[in-house]
Design a protein around this motif. Structure first.
Motif, PDB file in Angstrom:
ATOM      1  N   VAL A 223       3.711  12.951  22.308  1.00 44.87           N
ATOM      2  CA  VAL A 223       4.892  13.730  22.691  1.00 44.87           C
ATOM      3  C   VAL A 223       6.102  12.803  22.674  1.00 44.87           C
ATOM      4  N   ARG A 224       7.136  13.193  21.961  1.00 44.37           N
ATOM      5  CA  ARG A 224       8.338  12.360  21.893  1.00 44.37           C
ATOM      6  C   ARG A 224       8.975  12.234  23.277  1.00 44.37           C
TER       7      ARG A 224
ATOM      8  N   ARG B 253       3.206  22.219  26.332  1.00 48.66           N
ATOM      9  CA  ARG B 253       3.143  21.125  25.358  1.00 48.66           C
ATOM     10  C   ARG B 253       2.974  19.767  26.032  1.00 48.66           C
TER      11      ARG B 253
ATOM     12  N   ARG C 178       7.252  24.848  26.797  1.00 49.57           N
ATOM     13  CA  ARG C 178       7.618  23.437  26.929  1.00 49.57           C
ATOM     14  C   ARG C 178       6.710  22.740  27.931  1.00 49.57           C
TER      15      ARG C 178
ATOM     16  N   THR D 270       3.804  10.509  26.271  1.00 49.62           N
ATOM     17  CA  THR D 270       4.338   9.821  25.082  1.00 49.62           C
ATOM     18  C   THR D 270       3.231   9.101  24.321  1.00 49.62           C
TER      19      THR D 270
ATOM     20  N   GLU E 284      12.023  12.463  24.674  1.00 50.31           N
ATOM     21  CA  GLU E 284      12.870  13.538  25.197  1.00 50.31           C
ATOM     22  C   GLU E 284      12.058  14.795  25.477  1.00 50.31           C
ATOM     23  N   ASN E 285      11.085  15.078  24.595  1.00 45.21           N
ATOM     24  CA  ASN E 285      10.243  16.254  24.790  1.00 45.21           C
ATOM     25  C   ASN E 285       9.328  16.082  26.003  1.00 45.21           C
TER      26      ASN E 285
ATOM     27  N   THR F  65      11.423  16.740  29.055  1.00 44.26           N
ATOM     28  CA  THR F  65      11.635  18.186  29.163  1.00 44.26           C
ATOM     29  C   THR F  65      10.371  18.890  29.629  1.00 44.26           C
ATOM     30  N   ALA F  66       9.229  18.470  29.084  1.00 44.15           N
ATOM     31  CA  ALA F  66       7.952  19.084  29.450  1.00 44.15           C
ATOM     32  C   ALA F  66       7.617  18.842  30.919  1.00 44.15           C
TER      33      ALA F  66
END
Length: 251
Positions: free
Chosen positions: A125-126, A195, A192, A121, A128-129, A132-133
């Motif tokens: 990176v957001r 990232r 994903r 973050t 939620e992403n 997920t990542a």
């Protein structure tokens, strides 16, 4: 609950709802109010509601098989992620459950879980992403592609949960941090996962520093809570709830 309502400046209805969720998460009844107090303190410090905080804390407790006594430590972990990362408690609390069980199953420690989310973050990176990542990164070790497994062996390690348990994410990241992006994509073909892993590898020094913060996280919640209790808004909430409780008792 009435006492907590006055202390934390939150409605008895919200606290009762949080208590219901805590009991629903199989927390022993005799420990439920202690966990509720931790959740209420975290909610007030993190500018969210008790239900959200309670759900996040109990999810991590259950995922890692921890007892109710560890509720405060889990809360400190969440606030340490907020401190080191670029996220808020209201963002990380409802999302962390998506990766906690996968991380626990693979043997990823709470320290590394928190460090990875903070690093991702912080590097754009957001929230939620990032969750997920990280879920995709860990899942790659649990079920790698044939190509990824073969390439990992050529680098001297196995793409497996045993590797994470023995070396940790930090150890694995250190192994591959000098590889070019196209080589890393062979290990993590899931876009994903890629990232998330690329920003972490580019900031290995920060990841190690995050590990240090997570390891000394005790008191993180209390520090944030102390700042919030000094505000006029918190005092007004306490006064309001005190009046509400008095009226309910009289009624």
């Amino acid at each position: 609950i009435r006492d907590m309502s006055i202390e934390f400046g939150e409605s008895t209805e919200a606290l009762a709802g949080g208590l219901y969720d805590i009991l629903s998460a199989s927390i022993p009844a005799e420990k439920a109010l202690d966990v509720l107090a931790v959740a209420a303190r975290a909610a007030r410090a993190g500018l969210t509601d008790t239900k959200t905080a309670a759900d996040a804390i109990t999810t991590v407790l259950n995922a890692y098989g921890l007892s109710a006594e560890n509720a405060g430590d889990v809360s400190d972990l969440l606030f340490s992620i907020v401190k080191r990362g670029k996220t808020t408690f209201a963002e990380i609390a409802p999302a962390i459950g998506m990766v906690a069980t996968t991380a626990s199953t693979a043997g990823v420690s709470l320290d590394e879980l928190g460090s990875a989310l903070a690093t991702m973050t912080r590097n754009g990176v957001r929230t939620e992403n990032a969750v997920t990542a990280l879920n995709a990164i860990i899942s790659t070790f649990l079920k790698p592609t044939d190509e990824a497994a073969e390439y990992a062996r050529s680098l001297g390690f196995e793409m497996s949960s045993a590797t994470i348990k023995s070396e940790g994410l930090a150890g694995v990241f250190a192994r591959i941090s000098k590889l070019p992006p196209d080589a890393i994509s062979k290990l993590f073909p899931n876009i994903r996962a890629l990232r998330g892993v690329l920003p972490a590898l580019k900031n290995m020094e920060g990841f190690i520093q995050d590990m240090g913060v997570m390891g000394t996280r005790a008191g993180a919640t209390e520090t944030a809570y102390a700042k919030m209790t000094k505000t006029l808004s918190h005092s007004f909430r306490q006064l309001k709830q005190s009046a509400m409780v008095t009226l309910s008792v009289i009624g």
